[in-house]
Motif scaffolding. Structure first.
Motif, PDB file in Angstrom:
ATOM      1  N   ALA A  45      16.156 -22.951 -22.782  1.00 53.37           N
ATOM      2  CA  ALA A  45      15.907 -24.101 -21.908  1.00 53.37           C
ATOM      3  C   ALA A  45      16.181 -23.756 -20.443  1.00 53.37           C
ATOM      4  O   ALA A  45      15.460 -24.204 -19.546  1.00 53.37           O
ATOM      5  N   VAL A  46      17.220 -22.949 -20.206  1.00 52.50           N
ATOM      6  CA  VAL A  46      17.525 -22.484 -18.834  1.00 52.50           C
ATOM      7  C   VAL A  46      16.317 -21.728 -18.273  1.00 52.50           C
ATOM      8  O   VAL A  46      15.875 -21.965 -17.141  1.00 52.50           O
ATOM      9  N   LEU A  47      15.750 -20.828 -19.085  1.00 49.52           N
ATOM     10  CA  LEU A  47      14.608 -20.025 -18.625  1.00 49.52           C
ATOM     11  C   LEU A  47      13.377 -20.909 -18.433  1.00 49.52           C
ATOM     12  O   LEU A  47      12.643 -20.759 -17.448  1.00 49.52           O
ATOM     13  N   GLN A  48      13.165 -21.867 -19.364  1.00 50.41           N
ATOM     14  CA  GLN A  48      12.034 -22.807 -19.237  1.00 50.41           C
ATOM     15  C   GLN A  48      12.128 -23.602 -17.945  1.00 50.41           C
ATOM     16  O   GLN A  48      11.114 -23.925 -17.334  1.00 50.41           O
ATOM     17  N   ALA A  49      13.364 -23.938 -17.545  1.00 48.24           N
ATOM     18  CA  ALA A  49      13.572 -24.758 -16.348  1.00 48.24           C
ATOM     19  C   ALA A  49      13.499 -23.930 -15.062  1.00 48.24           C
ATOM     20  O   ALA A  49      13.638 -24.484 -13.972  1.00 48.24           O
ATOM     21  N   GLY A  50      13.336 -22.608 -15.214  1.00 53.35           N
ATOM     22  CA  GLY A  50      13.263 -21.763 -14.032  1.00 53.35           C
ATOM     23  C   GLY A  50      14.609 -21.515 -13.377  1.00 53.35           C
ATOM     24  O   GLY A  50      14.688 -21.095 -12.225  1.00 53.35           O
ATOM     25  N   VAL A  51      15.688 -21.750 -14.122  1.00 57.39           N
ATOM     26  CA  VAL A  51      17.036 -21.509 -13.611  1.00 57.39           C
ATOM     27  C   VAL A  51      17.379 -20.030 -13.829  1.00 57.39           C
ATOM     28  O   VAL A  51      17.078 -19.462 -14.877  1.00 57.39           O
ATOM     29  N   ASP A  52      18.001 -19.403 -12.822  1.00 58.00           N
ATOM     30  CA  ASP A  52      18.416 -18.001 -12.930  1.00 58.00           C
ATOM     31  C   ASP A  52      19.618 -17.905 -13.872  1.00 58.00           C
ATOM     32  O   ASP A  52      20.679 -18.449 -13.573  1.00 58.00           O
ATOM     33  N   PRO A  53      19.474 -17.226 -15.022  1.00 54.05           N
ATOM     34  CA  PRO A  53      20.571 -17.186 -16.005  1.00 54.05           C
ATOM     35  C   PRO A  53      21.831 -16.501 -15.484  1.00 54.05           C
ATOM     36  O   PRO A  53      22.912 -16.704 -16.038  1.00 54.05           O
ATOM     37  N   GLN A  54      21.701 -15.694 -14.424  1.00 58.74           N
ATOM     38  CA  GLN A  54      22.887 -15.019 -13.874  1.00 58.74           C
ATOM     39  C   GLN A  54      23.549 -15.823 -12.758  1.00 58.74           C
ATOM     40  O   GLN A  54      24.572 -15.398 -12.210  1.00 58.74           O
ATOM     41  N   ASP A  55      22.963 -16.975 -12.398  1.00 62.22           N
ATOM     42  CA  ASP A  55      23.535 -17.853 -11.373  1.00 62.22           C
ATOM     43  C   ASP A  55      24.419 -18.892 -12.080  1.00 62.22           C
ATOM     44  O   ASP A  55      23.948 -19.925 -12.562  1.00 62.22           O
ATOM     45  N   ALA A  56      25.723 -18.590 -12.167  1.00 60.89           N
ATOM     46  CA  ALA A  56      26.635 -19.424 -12.968  1.00 60.89           C
ATOM     47  C   ALA A  56      26.662 -20.875 -12.491  1.00 60.89           C
ATOM     48  O   ALA A  56      26.740 -21.795 -13.302  1.00 60.89           O
ATOM     49  N   ASP A  57      26.582 -21.095 -11.172  1.00 60.19           N
ATOM     50  CA  ASP A  57      26.605 -22.469 -10.660  1.00 60.19           C
ATOM     51  C   ASP A  57      25.365 -23.237 -11.105  1.00 60.19           C
ATOM     52  O   ASP A  57      25.452 -24.411 -11.488  1.00 60.19           O
TER      53      ASP A  57
END
Ligand code: CDP
Ligand code: CDP
Ligand code: CDP
Length: 212
Positions: A45-57
Motif C-alpha cells: 500500500a505504501v508503494l501504491q500510494a507513491g510513498v518512499d519506503p525509506q522515508d520513515a516520516d
C-alpha cells in the motif's frame, strides 16, 4: 487475557516458517496467521500510494491513516488494507521484497500490527509466524519455536519459488533494527530444517509443543 495461548514460530527469510506453520495449524485445527503478509500488505500500500519506503516520516504518516483488517478465510488470515486485498503475487513481488524491511522498522507500523496480532488471539487458537512473535508479541507463550536453515539452503529454496529476493540483506536489516529485531526468543525450541523435509520439520514442532 486471551483464552488460548498462541503457538509462535519465528525465523529468518525463507527458512520454511510459513509452510511449517500452515501444516502445524492444519494438524491442530488452529487458525494460521502469517504476520509477514501484514508487513508486506502495508508495504504494498505504501508503494501504491507513491510513498518512499525509506522515508520513515512519510511511512509513519501513511501508517496513521491506514485501516488494516485480518479476516479468517479457510483457516488462515487474509490481509485487507484500506478496503483492498492484495494478491499473493502482489505481496511477494520484487518491489515489496526490496522495501518491506524498511517499512517494518517504523515504530508506528509495528505498534499497529502488534496490536492487531494480539487482538487475533481472542478469536481462537492460533499458530502465528513472523520475526518477533515469541520475543515481543506473545512473550508469555509456553510454545515458542524458532525455525532456522543455512543461508545457502534458504537462498536455493526461495530461488526455487521463482522470486528474486535479497534474503541476506533483509535478514541483516531485520536482525539489526532497534525495535523488535529478529532474535531467538527466550525459551524457544530451535529447529534447523536445512537437511530435513517439511514433514519431518512439522513432526519436530509437534513433538516440542506443550499443549493442554
Ligand atoms: O486485554 P487482553 O489481555 O485480552 O488482550 P491483550 O492485552 O491484547 O493481550 C492479548 C494476548 O497477548 C494475551 O494472551 C496476553 O497475555 C498477550 N500479551 C503478551 O503476551 N505480552 C504482552 N506484552 C501483551 C500481551
Ligand atoms: O517469508 P519471508 O521469510 O521471506 O518473509 P515474511 O515473513 O513474509 O516477512 C517479510 C518482512 O516483514 C521481514 O523481512 C520483516 O522485515 C518483516 N516482518 C517483521 O518485521 N515482523 C514480523 N513479525 C514479520 C515480518
Ligand atoms: O515462510 P518462509 O519464508 O520462512 O519459508 P517458506 O516459504 O515456507 O519456505 C520456502 C520454500 O522452502 C518453500 O517452497 C518450502 O516448500 C520449501 N521447504 C522445503 O523444501 N523443505 C523444508 N524443510 C522447508 C521448506
Amino acid at each position: 487475557s486471551a483464552a488460548h495461548s498462541v503457538i509462535t514460530i519465528d525465523g529468518p527469510a525463507a527458512s520454511g516458517k510459513s509452510s511449517i506453520a500452515r501444516l502445524v495449524a492444519q494438524r491442530l485445527g488452529r487458525t494460521y496467521v502469517n504476520t509477514g503478509n501484514m508487513y508486506r500488505a502495508v508495504t504494498w500500500a505504501v508503494l501504491q500510494a507513491g510513498v518512499d519506503p525509506q522515508d520513515a516520516d512519510a511511512v509513519r504518516a501513511f501508517a496513521t491513516g491506514m485501516v488494516l483488517e485480518s479476516p479468517v478465510v479457510d483457516g488462515k488470515t487474509q490481509v485487507c488494507i484500506s478496503g483492498r486485498t492484495p494478491t499473493d503475487a502482489d505481496l511477494n513481488s520484487d518491489p515489496v521484497n526490496r522495501a518491506v524491511s524498511f517499512v517494518a522498522r517504523v515504530d508506528e507500523v509495528r505498534n499497529r500490527l502488534v496490536a492487531d496480532q494480539r487482538a487475533l488471539a481472542a478469536t481462537g487458537p492460533l499458530v502465528m509466524e513472523g520475526r518477533d512473535i515469541g520475543s515481543v508479541v506473545f512473550p508469555d507463550s509456553p510454545n515458542k519455536i524458532y525455525i532456522d536453515a543455512s543461508e545457502e539452503v534458504r537462498a536455493s529454496r526461495r530461488g526455487a519459488q521463482g522470486h528474486a529476493d535479497q534474503i541476506a540483506e533483509r535478514d541483516r536489516i531485520d536482525k539489526q533494527r532497534k525495535n523488535s529485531p529478529l532474535v531467538i526468543p527466550a525459551g524457544a525450541t530451535v529447529i534447523d530444517n536445512s537437511h530435513i523435509t517439511l514433514d519431518q520439520a512439522v513432526e519436530q514442532v509437534i513433538a516440542a509443543l506443550h499443549l493442554a
